[in-house]
Design a protein around this motif. Structure first.
Motif, mmCIF file in Angstrom:
data_model
loop_
_atom_site.group_PDB
_atom_site.id
_atom_site.type_symbol
_atom_site.label_atom_id
_atom_site.label_comp_id
_atom_site.label_asym_id
_atom_site.label_seq_id
_atom_site.Cartn_x
_atom_site.Cartn_y
_atom_site.Cartn_z
ATOM 1 N N ASN A 165 0.813 -1.231 0.000
ATOM 2 C CA ASN A 165 0.000 0.000 0.000
ATOM 3 C C ASN A 165 0.840 1.273 0.000
ATOM 4 O O ASN A 165 0.424 2.288 0.532
ATOM 5 C CB ASN A 165 -0.995 -0.005 1.182
ATOM 6 N N ARG A 166 2.020 1.187 -0.604
ATOM 7 C CA ARG A 166 2.915 2.358 -0.661
ATOM 8 C C ARG A 166 2.271 3.541 -1.381
ATOM 9 O O ARG A 166 2.578 4.693 -1.085
ATOM 10 C CB ARG A 166 4.220 2.011 -1.377
ATOM 11 N N HIS A 167 1.383 3.246 -2.336
ATOM 12 C CA HIS A 167 0.755 4.312 -3.108
ATOM 13 C C HIS A 167 -0.028 5.286 -2.205
ATOM 14 O O HIS A 167 -0.234 6.434 -2.562
ATOM 15 C CB HIS A 167 -0.176 3.724 -4.182
ATOM 16 N N LEU A 168 -0.412 4.828 -1.005
ATOM 17 C CA LEU A 168 -1.184 5.693 -0.099
ATOM 18 C C LEU A 168 -0.357 6.880 0.404
ATOM 19 O O LEU A 168 -0.900 7.891 0.838
ATOM 20 C CB LEU A 168 -1.700 4.893 1.105
ATOM 21 N N GLN A 169 0.973 6.738 0.303
ATOM 22 C CA GLN A 169 1.839 7.838 0.761
ATOM 23 C C GLN A 169 1.591 9.116 -0.046
ATOM 24 O O GLN A 169 1.700 10.211 0.473
ATOM 25 C CB GLN A 169 3.318 7.452 0.612
ATOM 26 N N ALA A 170 1.269 8.945 -1.335
ATOM 27 C CA ALA A 170 1.135 10.114 -2.222
ATOM 28 C C ALA A 170 0.064 11.075 -1.713
ATOM 29 O O ALA A 170 0.244 12.295 -1.758
ATOM 30 C CB ALA A 170 0.826 9.641 -3.639
ATOM 31 N N SER A 171 -1.052 10.537 -1.195
ATOM 32 C CA SER A 171 -2.149 11.419 -0.774
ATOM 33 C C SER A 171 -2.129 11.695 0.733
ATOM 34 O O SER A 171 -2.979 12.426 1.247
ATOM 35 C CB SER A 171 -3.489 10.790 -1.168
#
Ligand SMILES: C[S@@+](CC[C@H](N)C(=O)[O-])C[C@H]1O[C@@H](n2cnc3c(N)ncnc32)[C@H](O)[C@@H]1O
Length: 228
Positions: free
Chosen positions: A183-189
């Motif tokens: 779930n690294r993509h959650l860092q962007a938001s």
């Protein structure tokens, strides 16, 4: 990486790396730098050649890495570096007299990217207390990682540790959210925070591990904490 069995790479509980032992091992009492997780030995080889007035001890658990390191050190003919197959947590728990270490280096500790494995990361409050005890006053703990989530953990552990002062001089942004492999993509938001980090330590060489991280597009985070 396979976790070593508990106690497998622990020094004998009665062993202390005191002044007597250091004179026996290095032949002097020069300031001692301990590198934790020396991998293939690129860093300790580089540093021991460059800083002849310091003594170096590498702690590593991985036998192939130790073999590579010994070969490198022999080829260089350096006399101020030693390597020990030991688990850093155990070693720092029992083997070091208080205030006996000049610097501790932990460059690219295993990131344990899965959320359920974050608790296995070496840099924790418990380990920070052990490092603080071992360091001399004014001694440094230099750290580098290419894992943004581990970088956040390092700030959480060390910026609030009463024994350390963050000596960083540059501000870097990190997502204020712990994420794992999936779930690294959650860092962007996620909301961001600014954290004080260090310039690259000039005594740190480029290892193959760091090179792979850079080639994969990862940012490198450097830390410099002073024992106060
Ligand atoms: C990701 S590698 C980085 C190696 C090296 N520092 C570099 O930059 O190339 C992490 C190293 O730490 C070692 N390591 C992991 N846990 C350790 C521990 N508790 N004590 C000593 N070494 C450890 C691993 O075996 C591995 O070689």
């Amino acid at each position: 990486m396979k976790i070593p069995e508990k106690g497998k790479f622990s020094p004998a509980p009665s062993f202390r790396l005191g002044a007597f032992e250091r004179k026996e091992i290095w032949g002097n009492l020069n300031p001692l730098v301990i590198e934790i997780g020396s991998g293939q030995g690129e860093q300790i080889a580089f540093a021991s050649k460059r800083f002849k007035n310091l003594d170096f001890l590498a702690l590593e658990v991985f036998p192939q890495g130790i073999a590579h390191t010994i070969r490198r050190l022999k080829a260089l003919g350096v006399e101020n570096a030693r390597i020990l197959q030991a688990d850093a947590f155990s070693f720092f728990s029992t083997a070091l007299p208080a205030g006996s270490v000049f610097e501790v280096w932990t460059f690219f500790p295993d990131p344990w990217p899965k959320t359920k494995h974050h608790k296995r990361r070496l840099i924790s409050s418990a380990f920070a207390s052990l490092v603080a005890l071992a360091l001399c006053s004014g001694g440094r703990w230099r750290i580098a990682t290419d894992d943004s989530d581990y970088a956040l953990q390092i700030h959480e552990v060390l910026d609030s540790a009463p024994e350390f002062k963050n000596m960083g001089s540059v501000y870097n942004e990190l997502a204020l959210l712990h994420v794992g492999k999936g779930n690294r993509h959650l860092q962007a938001s996620a909301p961001k925070g600014k954290f004080l980090q260090a310039e690259r330590f000039e005594g740190r060489t480029l290892t193959s591990f760091e090179k792979k991280g850079i080639e994969a597009g990862r940012k490198i985070y450097d830390f410099d904490y002073k024992k106060i």
